[in-house]
Design a protein around this motif. Structure first.
Motif, mmCIF file in Angstrom:
data_model
loop_
_atom_site.group_PDB
_atom_site.id
_atom_site.type_symbol
_atom_site.label_atom_id
_atom_site.label_comp_id
_atom_site.label_asym_id
_atom_site.label_seq_id
_atom_site.Cartn_x
_atom_site.Cartn_y
_atom_site.Cartn_z
ATOM 1 N N SER A 16 0.835 -1.194 0.000
ATOM 2 C CA SER A 16 0.000 0.000 0.000
ATOM 3 C C SER A 16 0.879 1.257 0.000
ATOM 4 N N VAL A 17 0.225 2.420 0.075
ATOM 5 C CA VAL A 17 0.968 3.677 0.146
ATOM 6 C C VAL A 17 1.053 4.182 1.578
ATOM 7 N N VAL A 18 0.772 3.300 2.536
ATOM 8 C CA VAL A 18 0.894 3.652 3.946
ATOM 9 C C VAL A 18 2.361 3.540 4.353
ATOM 10 N N PHE A 19 2.851 4.544 5.114
ATOM 11 C CA PHE A 19 4.237 4.549 5.570
ATOM 12 C C PHE A 19 4.272 4.597 7.095
ATOM 13 N N GLY A 20 5.317 4.022 7.662
ATOM 14 C CA GLY A 20 5.526 4.102 9.095
ATOM 15 C C GLY A 20 6.784 3.352 9.468
ATOM 16 N N THR A 21 7.648 3.985 10.233
ATOM 17 C CA THR A 21 8.922 3.365 10.602
ATOM 18 C C THR A 21 8.865 2.857 12.036
ATOM 19 N N PRO A 22 9.120 1.576 12.270
ATOM 20 C CA PRO A 22 9.120 1.063 13.642
ATOM 21 C C PRO A 22 10.290 1.629 14.439
ATOM 22 N N ASP A 23 10.127 1.680 15.748
ATOM 23 C CA ASP A 23 11.225 2.120 16.615
ATOM 24 C C ASP A 23 12.293 1.047 16.736
ATOM 25 N N GLN A 317 1.718 -17.553 -14.072
ATOM 26 C CA GLN A 317 2.795 -16.563 -14.191
ATOM 27 C C GLN A 317 2.307 -15.328 -14.936
ATOM 28 N N ALA A 318 1.556 -15.544 -16.004
ATOM 29 C CA ALA A 318 1.025 -14.409 -16.767
ATOM 30 C C ALA A 318 0.054 -13.599 -15.930
ATOM 31 N N ARG A 319 -0.826 -14.280 -15.218
ATOM 32 C CA ARG A 319 -1.825 -13.606 -14.367
ATOM 33 C C ARG A 319 -1.144 -12.754 -13.297
ATOM 34 N N HIS A 320 -0.021 -13.238 -12.779
ATOM 35 C CA HIS A 320 0.673 -12.515 -11.707
ATOM 36 C C HIS A 320 1.312 -11.229 -12.218
ATOM 37 N N VAL A 321 1.488 -11.113 -13.528
ATOM 38 C CA VAL A 321 2.016 -9.873 -14.100
ATOM 39 C C VAL A 321 1.121 -8.691 -13.739
ATOM 40 N N ASN A 327 1.202 -2.734 -8.779
ATOM 41 C CA ASN A 327 1.850 -2.331 -7.531
ATOM 42 C C ASN A 327 3.077 -1.461 -7.801
ATOM 43 N N ALA A 328 3.859 -1.841 -8.800
ATOM 44 C CA ALA A 328 5.061 -1.070 -9.131
ATOM 45 C C ALA A 328 4.693 0.316 -9.656
ATOM 46 N N ARG A 329 3.693 0.387 -10.515
ATOM 47 C CA ARG A 329 3.280 1.690 -11.037
ATOM 48 C C ARG A 329 2.692 2.567 -9.934
ATOM 49 N N GLY A 330 1.923 1.946 -9.052
ATOM 50 C CA GLY A 330 1.344 2.703 -7.955
ATOM 51 C C GLY A 330 2.396 3.297 -7.048
ATOM 52 N N ARG A 331 3.409 2.520 -6.751
ATOM 53 C CA ARG A 331 4.491 3.031 -5.901
ATOM 54 C C ARG A 331 5.227 4.179 -6.590
ATOM 55 N N ALA A 332 5.466 4.054 -7.893
ATOM 56 C CA ALA A 332 6.149 5.120 -8.622
ATOM 57 C C ALA A 332 5.335 6.410 -8.605
ATOM 58 N N HIS A 334 3.226 7.314 -6.334
ATOM 59 C CA HIS A 334 3.215 7.868 -4.978
ATOM 60 C C HIS A 334 4.518 8.604 -4.678
ATOM 61 N N LEU A 335 5.614 8.008 -5.074
ATOM 62 C CA LEU A 335 6.909 8.639 -4.810
ATOM 63 C C LEU A 335 7.086 9.914 -5.621
ATOM 64 N N ALA A 336 6.496 9.949 -6.824
ATOM 65 C CA ALA A 336 6.697 11.105 -7.695
ATOM 66 C C ALA A 336 5.822 12.296 -7.313
ATOM 67 N N HIS A 337 4.518 12.055 -7.136
ATOM 68 C CA HIS A 337 3.609 13.186 -6.936
ATOM 69 C C HIS A 337 2.530 12.918 -5.898
ATOM 70 N N GLY A 338 2.747 11.923 -5.014
ATOM 71 C CA GLY A 338 1.772 11.670 -3.966
ATOM 72 C C GLY A 338 0.541 10.918 -4.407
ATOM 73 N N GLY A 339 0.565 10.372 -5.601
ATOM 74 C CA GLY A 339 -0.570 9.571 -6.069
ATOM 75 C C GLY A 339 -0.463 8.151 -5.554
ATOM 76 N N GLY A 340 -0.749 7.185 -6.414
ATOM 77 C CA GLY A 340 -0.618 5.798 -6.008
ATOM 78 C C GLY A 340 -1.766 4.944 -6.494
ATOM 79 N N LYS A 341 -1.745 3.689 -6.070
ATOM 80 C CA LYS A 341 -2.785 2.728 -6.451
ATOM 81 C C LYS A 341 -3.810 2.612 -5.336
ATOM 82 N N LEU A 342 -5.086 2.694 -5.698
ATOM 83 C CA LEU A 342 -6.179 2.402 -4.785
ATOM 84 C C LEU A 342 -6.889 1.157 -5.292
ATOM 85 N N SER A 343 -7.306 0.303 -4.372
ATOM 86 C CA SER A 343 -7.958 -0.925 -4.812
ATOM 87 C C SER A 343 -9.160 -1.244 -3.933
ATOM 88 N N THR A 344 -10.127 -1.888 -4.526
ATOM 89 C CA THR A 344 -11.284 -2.374 -3.778
ATOM 90 C C THR A 344 -11.357 -3.884 -3.927
#
Length: 466
Positions: A16-23, A317-321, A327-332, A334-344
């Motif tokens: 997901s696009v949730v962030f949090g660093t453990p202590d 294998q094809a389905r897993h693409v 996920n990879a596009r969503g992360r990109a 988010h890192l670029a402009h705060g967007g990301g992937k949303l899913s239901t």
């Protein structure tokens, strides 16, 4: 246990696009390491989050408020199989794929098959009540649970087993099987340390067919025919195992990837149907299913048979693409402009599916730049809608629309969340639709097993102890 900043940074996000660093982070060697850590944390009122491979799409495996993160994927000792009783015993860090492989070697089937089976740990699968394509016939992992061992919020160890007698009148049915308290609990009641699953005899054959449709409407009509016609379920030795859907945009991800796979023709998307049973009967059954789809425009060049284990592996294998690419596009984004992937991952009756999908498409068309990808377990009425948003504004708008859509889903008899869990992203989405008294009952269990409220804060619902 380590507080090294570089190590902690490795755990700051999941899919997901949730962030949090453990202590701090603990990579336990055995169950006793977990017991000691939880006891210390309870005494010091430090929050504790158990995680696996952090493949969660809901932020469930991110320590948003800091605290101690325990990486249970390190508890990955070799699983054991009980051939006489048809059981498999595993530690939480073992992958679902490893369990499937061991079961197959001994003539068994472990039918829980999430797309990410190689990355999905059995502990995480139980914590989110994972399913997969075969859930059409075999249900989610809760159905196959035989026993679960876990450590609660004060460091007490429990070994829960499925009741052995079929008749039970000890109070409400919902509370009679304690294993169901843990399935889907997302770490809020305890940290899973061992899982025992029931197995079934491996079918003589699993065969499939991939069919292309000219329009999505025709695909949905064909799905209703297959799923609702009892005639297809009356075969003595052959049954439909899975009915899966890939929307046209998702098909494009596969055909545009490096994975070589036959492309069934059709602009409406692909339908994958799998049957299991004895070889000859399964082949005949599969042909009958293809024939049943002829009124919906299915022609020989629109169907591609998958008759060998190698062909089915190629399809997997094809389905897993699809999810890995999204996920990879969503992360990109988010890192670029705060967007990301949303899913239901709601589910609804099939006769309402076309209207629900059309309605959300029209609403999303007004939010600005985005891409919509749809696929999922359509035989269960369970699609996945994935929206790729290039920036924060479009993501905020899309989130509002997806949340609002759940009212439509529930109104026609659907369920707001059917897979992947609730986590932190969807807890506010789901809260209005919980059954009366459900949160109070959950609060009672939470108080019993986690009196200080240190386990998995923020997951599911912010209910805490009473």
């Amino acid at each position: 246990m380590a507080a090294d900043s570089e190590l902690r940074a490795r755990y700051e996000r999941d899919v997901s696009v949730v962030f949090g660093t453990p202590d701090s982070v603990l990579r336990p060697r055995d169950r006793l390491d977990v017991v000691r850590a939880v006891k210390d944390s309870s005494q010091q009122h430090i929050s504790v989050l158990g995680v696996g491979k952090q493949t969660s799409t809901t932020g469930a495996s991110v320590a948003v408020g800091g605290g101690l993160l325990i990486d249970l994927s390190t508890l990955d000792q070799a699983p054991e199989i009980d051939i006489e009783r048809g059981l498999i015993v595993a530690h939480p860090g073992t992958s679902i794929a490893a369990l499937q492989q061991l079961a197959h070697q001994h003539g068994f089937d472990m039918p829980v098959d999430p797309t990410s089976a190689a990355d999905c740990t059995v502990g995480g699968a139980v914590a989110t009540n994972a399913s997969g394509a075969s859930s059409y016939r075999h249900g989610s992992i809760a159905r196959w649970l035989q026993a679960v061992s876990f450590i609660d919020g004060v460091g007490t160890q429990y070994d829960l087993r499925r009741p052995s007698m079929p008749k039970n009148a000890m109070g409400p049915v919902a509370l009679q099987n304690p294993l169901h308290w843990m399935a889907g609990s997302e770490g809020t009641l305890g940290l899973i340390t061992r899982v025992t699953l029931r197995l079934r005899q491996r079918p003589g054959a699993v065969l499939g067919v991939l069919v292309g449709f000219a329009t999505r409407e025709l695909l949905l009509l064909a799905t209703q025919t297959l799923a609702h016609n009892a005639a297809w379920q009356r075969h003595q030795t052959s049954h439909i195992r899975a009915i899966e859907w890939l929307g046209a945009a998702c098909c494009g991800l596969i055909t545009g990837s490096s994975v070589k796979f036959a492309d069934p023709k059709g602009q409406g998307g692909w339908l994958f149907v799998a049957v299991e049973g004895e070889q000859d009967d399964a082949e005949a059954h599969l042909q009958q299913l293809v024939d049943a789809m002829a009124p919906f425009g299915v022609t020989p060049d629109a169907a591609h048979a998958l008759l060998t284990p190698a062909q089915l592996r190629d399809w997997a294998q094809a389905r897993h693409v699809v999810p890995t690419t999204l996920n990879a596009r969503g992360r990109a984004h988010h890192l670029a402009h705060g967007g990301g992937k949303l899913s239901t991952d709601w589910s609804a009756p099939l006769n309402h599916m076309g209207t629900l999908l059309e309605r959300i498409e029209k609403r999303l068309a007004d939010i600005g730049p985005h891409e919509l990808f749809m696929y999922g377990h359509i035989g269960d009425g369970h699609p996945h809608l994935n929206v790729l948003c290039p920036d924060a504004a479009s993501r905020a708008h899309a989130m509002t629309l997806l949340q609002a859509q759940l009212a439509d889903v529930v109104r026609v008899g659907g369920v707001p969340v059917s897979e992947h869990g609730v986590g932190k992203l969807k807890r506010d989405w789901v809260a209005p639709y919980m059954p009366p008294g459900a949160l109070a009952a959950w609060r009672g269990l939470k108080t019993r097993f986690d009196p200080a409220g240190i386990l998995a804060p923020g997951n599911l619902h912010a209910i805490g102890p009473a």
